[in-house]
Design a protein around this motif. Structure first.
Motif, PDB file in Angstrom:
ATOM      1  N   ARG A   1       0.816  -1.208   0.000  1.00 50.89           N
ATOM      2  CA  ARG A   1       0.000   0.000   0.000  1.00 50.89           C
ATOM      3  C   ARG A   1       0.858   1.271   0.000  1.00 50.89           C
ATOM      4  O   ARG A   1       1.899   1.337   0.669  1.00 50.89           O
ATOM      5  CB  ARG A   1      -0.906   0.010   1.236  1.00 50.89           C
ATOM      6  CG  ARG A   1      -1.867   1.185   1.302  1.00 50.89           C
ATOM      7  CD  ARG A   1      -2.678   1.154   2.590  1.00 50.89           C
ATOM      8  NE  ARG A   1      -3.596   0.039   2.636  1.00 50.89           N
ATOM      9  CZ  ARG A   1      -4.852   0.059   2.179  1.00 50.89           C
ATOM     10  NH1 ARG A   1      -5.317   1.164   1.586  1.00 50.89           N
ATOM     11  NH2 ARG A   1      -5.635  -0.992   2.306  1.00 50.89           N
ATOM     12  N   LEU A   2       0.393   2.262  -0.751  1.00 53.74           N
ATOM     13  CA  LEU A   2       0.940   3.613  -0.712  1.00 53.74           C
ATOM     14  C   LEU A   2      -0.136   4.547  -0.179  1.00 53.74           C
ATOM     15  O   LEU A   2      -1.307   4.442  -0.563  1.00 53.74           O
ATOM     16  CB  LEU A   2       1.356   4.080  -2.106  1.00 53.74           C
ATOM     17  CG  LEU A   2       2.547   3.388  -2.769  1.00 53.74           C
ATOM     18  CD1 LEU A   2       2.714   3.909  -4.195  1.00 53.74           C
ATOM     19  CD2 LEU A   2       3.826   3.625  -1.967  1.00 53.74           C
ATOM     20  N   ILE A   3       0.257   5.470   0.689  1.00 56.05           N
ATOM     21  CA  ILE A   3      -0.668   6.461   1.245  1.00 56.05           C
ATOM     22  C   ILE A   3      -0.093   7.850   0.986  1.00 56.05           C
ATOM     23  O   ILE A   3       1.092   8.108   1.269  1.00 56.05           O
ATOM     24  CB  ILE A   3      -0.865   6.259   2.762  1.00 56.05           C
ATOM     25  CG1 ILE A   3      -1.365   4.843   3.057  1.00 56.05           C
ATOM     26  CG2 ILE A   3      -1.847   7.289   3.324  1.00 56.05           C
ATOM     27  CD1 ILE A   3      -1.387   4.498   4.531  1.00 56.05           C
ATOM     28  N   SER A   4      -0.897   8.733   0.459  1.00 60.46           N
ATOM     29  CA  SER A   4      -0.454  10.099   0.196  1.00 60.46           C
ATOM     30  C   SER A   4      -0.417  10.894   1.493  1.00 60.46           C
ATOM     31  O   SER A   4      -1.444  11.057   2.171  1.00 60.46           O
ATOM     32  CB  SER A   4      -1.407  10.791  -0.792  1.00 60.46           C
ATOM     33  OG  SER A   4      -1.138  12.179  -0.851  1.00 60.46           O
ATOM     34  N   LEU A   5       0.771  11.415   1.836  1.00 62.46           N
ATOM     35  CA  LEU A   5       0.888  12.206   3.059  1.00 62.46           C
ATOM     36  C   LEU A   5       0.272  13.595   2.899  1.00 62.46           C
ATOM     37  O   LEU A   5      -0.067  14.240   3.890  1.00 62.46           O
ATOM     38  CB  LEU A   5       2.352  12.314   3.468  1.00 62.46           C
ATOM     39  CG  LEU A   5       2.931  11.044   4.109  1.00 62.46           C
ATOM     40  CD1 LEU A   5       4.424  11.197   4.375  1.00 62.46           C
ATOM     41  CD2 LEU A   5       2.198  10.713   5.405  1.00 62.46           C
ATOM     42  N   ALA A   6       0.111  14.040   1.659  1.00 64.54           N
ATOM     43  CA  ALA A   6      -0.542  15.331   1.446  1.00 64.54           C
ATOM     44  C   ALA A   6      -2.011  15.263   1.862  1.00 64.54           C
ATOM     45  O   ALA A   6      -2.574  16.230   2.376  1.00 64.54           O
ATOM     46  CB  ALA A   6      -0.432  15.750  -0.022  1.00 64.54           C
ATOM     47  N   THR A   7      -2.622  14.099   1.632  1.00 63.68           N
ATOM     48  CA  THR A   7      -4.037  13.920   1.972  1.00 63.68           C
ATOM     49  C   THR A   7      -4.221  13.362   3.373  1.00 63.68           C
ATOM     50  O   THR A   7      -5.172  13.728   4.081  1.00 63.68           O
ATOM     51  CB  THR A   7      -4.712  12.968   0.954  1.00 63.68           C
ATOM     52  OG1 THR A   7      -4.428  13.414  -0.364  1.00 63.68           O
ATOM     53  CG2 THR A   7      -6.210  12.910   1.157  1.00 63.68           C
ATOM     54  N   VAL A   8      -3.313  12.475   3.781  1.00 65.10           N
ATOM     55  CA  VAL A   8      -3.430  11.819   5.096  1.00 65.10           C
ATOM     56  C   VAL A   8      -2.109  11.985   5.847  1.00 65.10           C
ATOM     57  O   VAL A   8      -1.325  11.038   5.990  1.00 65.10           O
ATOM     58  CB  VAL A   8      -3.769  10.318   4.951  1.00 65.10           C
ATOM     59  CG1 VAL A   8      -4.287   9.766   6.278  1.00 65.10           C
ATOM     60  CG2 VAL A   8      -4.779  10.063   3.851  1.00 65.10           C
ATOM     61  N   PRO A   9      -1.804  13.162   6.354  1.00 66.92           N
ATOM     62  CA  PRO A   9      -0.529  13.377   7.053  1.00 66.92           C
ATOM     63  C   PRO A   9      -0.379  12.535   8.312  1.00 66.92           C
ATOM     64  O   PRO A   9       0.744  12.213   8.727  1.00 66.92           O
ATOM     65  CB  PRO A   9      -0.546  14.878   7.379  1.00 66.92           C
ATOM     66  CG  PRO A   9      -1.995  15.263   7.322  1.00 66.92           C
ATOM     67  CD  PRO A   9      -2.607  14.392   6.285  1.00 66.92           C
ATOM     68  N   GLU A  10      -1.516  12.126   8.912  1.00 69.58           N
ATOM     69  CA  GLU A  10      -1.463  11.316  10.136  1.00 69.58           C
ATOM     70  C   GLU A  10      -0.815   9.958   9.901  1.00 69.58           C
ATOM     71  O   GLU A  10      -0.351   9.309  10.848  1.00 69.58           O
ATOM     72  CB  GLU A  10      -2.885  11.104  10.695  1.00 69.58           C
ATOM     73  CG  GLU A  10      -3.632  12.387  11.026  1.00 69.58           C
ATOM     74  CD  GLU A  10      -4.402  12.944   9.840  1.00 69.58           C
ATOM     75  OE1 GLU A  10      -5.239  13.833  10.048  1.00 69.58           O
ATOM     76  OE2 GLU A  10      -4.165  12.485   8.695  1.00 69.58           O
TER      77      GLU A  10
END
Length: 256
Positions: A161-170
């Protein structure tokens, strides 16, 4: 005559005793066999001991053993083959094509214990492949998480999985040790749009090692991207051994 009647009474008493303890023994035999299957001690394809052998082992009638095996077959844990015996079945989960499915629920639907482990979690700048998968600029930052989901003692699914830190900084501070990334994200970010892509692959050496299967085994891959109003949320790739998972779509006829 009295001796014969005495023998009959003794026989009837023994039968009654066996019948009275059958319910308890039934549960014991059921629990023993189910436990060996669920724990992985008896893997898929393992031949269950024959009825006569189980009856001797537990000192019960074959009828009691037959009822146990019938119950296990109805639960989908074993397959009974005429003239061949009973075998542990290959469990197969299914999920809906157009839903955000929960892997834990999939595993529990098989009556198997669920567990998962995080094998990798890093925060970094997006690479070219990350940018393609999440539709992000190369200057973006992402969290990469790799997990193995288990059904009993066997790997069930590889999650990348990749998560965008711009959208989900948590996500940068989340360790995902107690809650898997999927459920965690659903609780953090309400998604507005999702895209599924489904295809088949042959297991690479890395995937084969993670799923404990032979290299080049056919696998089912489900890729998903989700977006919220703030932008791309996540891209995830689930890889399943091909013989352990099915996708289901339910639909109605289009209006004429």
């Amino acid at each position: 005559m009295s001796g014969a009647f005495g023998l009959d009474r003794e026989t009837n008493r023994n039968v009654a005793m066996n019948q009275s303890r059958d319910p308890t023994l039934h549960q014991r035999i059921l629990g023993d066999i189910e436990g060996r299957i669920v724990s992985g001690e008896w893997p898929p394809g393992h031949r269950i001991p024959f009825e006569v052998d189980l009856a001797t082992q537990y000192d019960v009638s074959r009828m009691t053993v037959n009822k146990v095996l019938t119950q296990l077959a109805k639960a989908g844990l074993i397959e009974r083959r005429k003239k061949s015996g009973s075998f542990v079945t290959q469990p197969q989960a299914q999920s809906a094509v157009l839903e955000i499915h929960d892997i834990k629920a999939e595993v529990q639907s098989l009556n198997l214990p669920y567990s998962y482990a995080v094998s990798k979690k890093t925060s970094r700048k997006a690479k070219a492949e990350d940018s393609r998968r999440l539709e992000l600029p190369l200057t973006s930052s992402v969290v990469e998480v790799v997990c193995i989901h288990n059904a009993g003692a066997r790997p069930f699914c590889l999650e990348e999985r990749l998560i965008s830190l711009a959208t989900v900084p948590e996500a940068a501070d989340a360790d995902f040790l107690t809650v898997a990334p999927g459920p965690w994200l659903l609780n953090q970010v309400p998604w507005s749009t999702a895209e599924h892509r489904i295809h088949a692959v042959s297991a690479s050496a890395e995937v084969a090692a993670a799923l404990d299967i032979a290299r080049n085994t056919a696998c089912l891959v489900v890729e998903r991207r989700t977006w919220s109003g703030a932008g791309p949320v996540t891209h995830v790739r689930f890889t399943y051994p091909g013989d352990r998972h099915a996708l289901v779509a339910r639909f109605t006829p289009a209006s004429q």
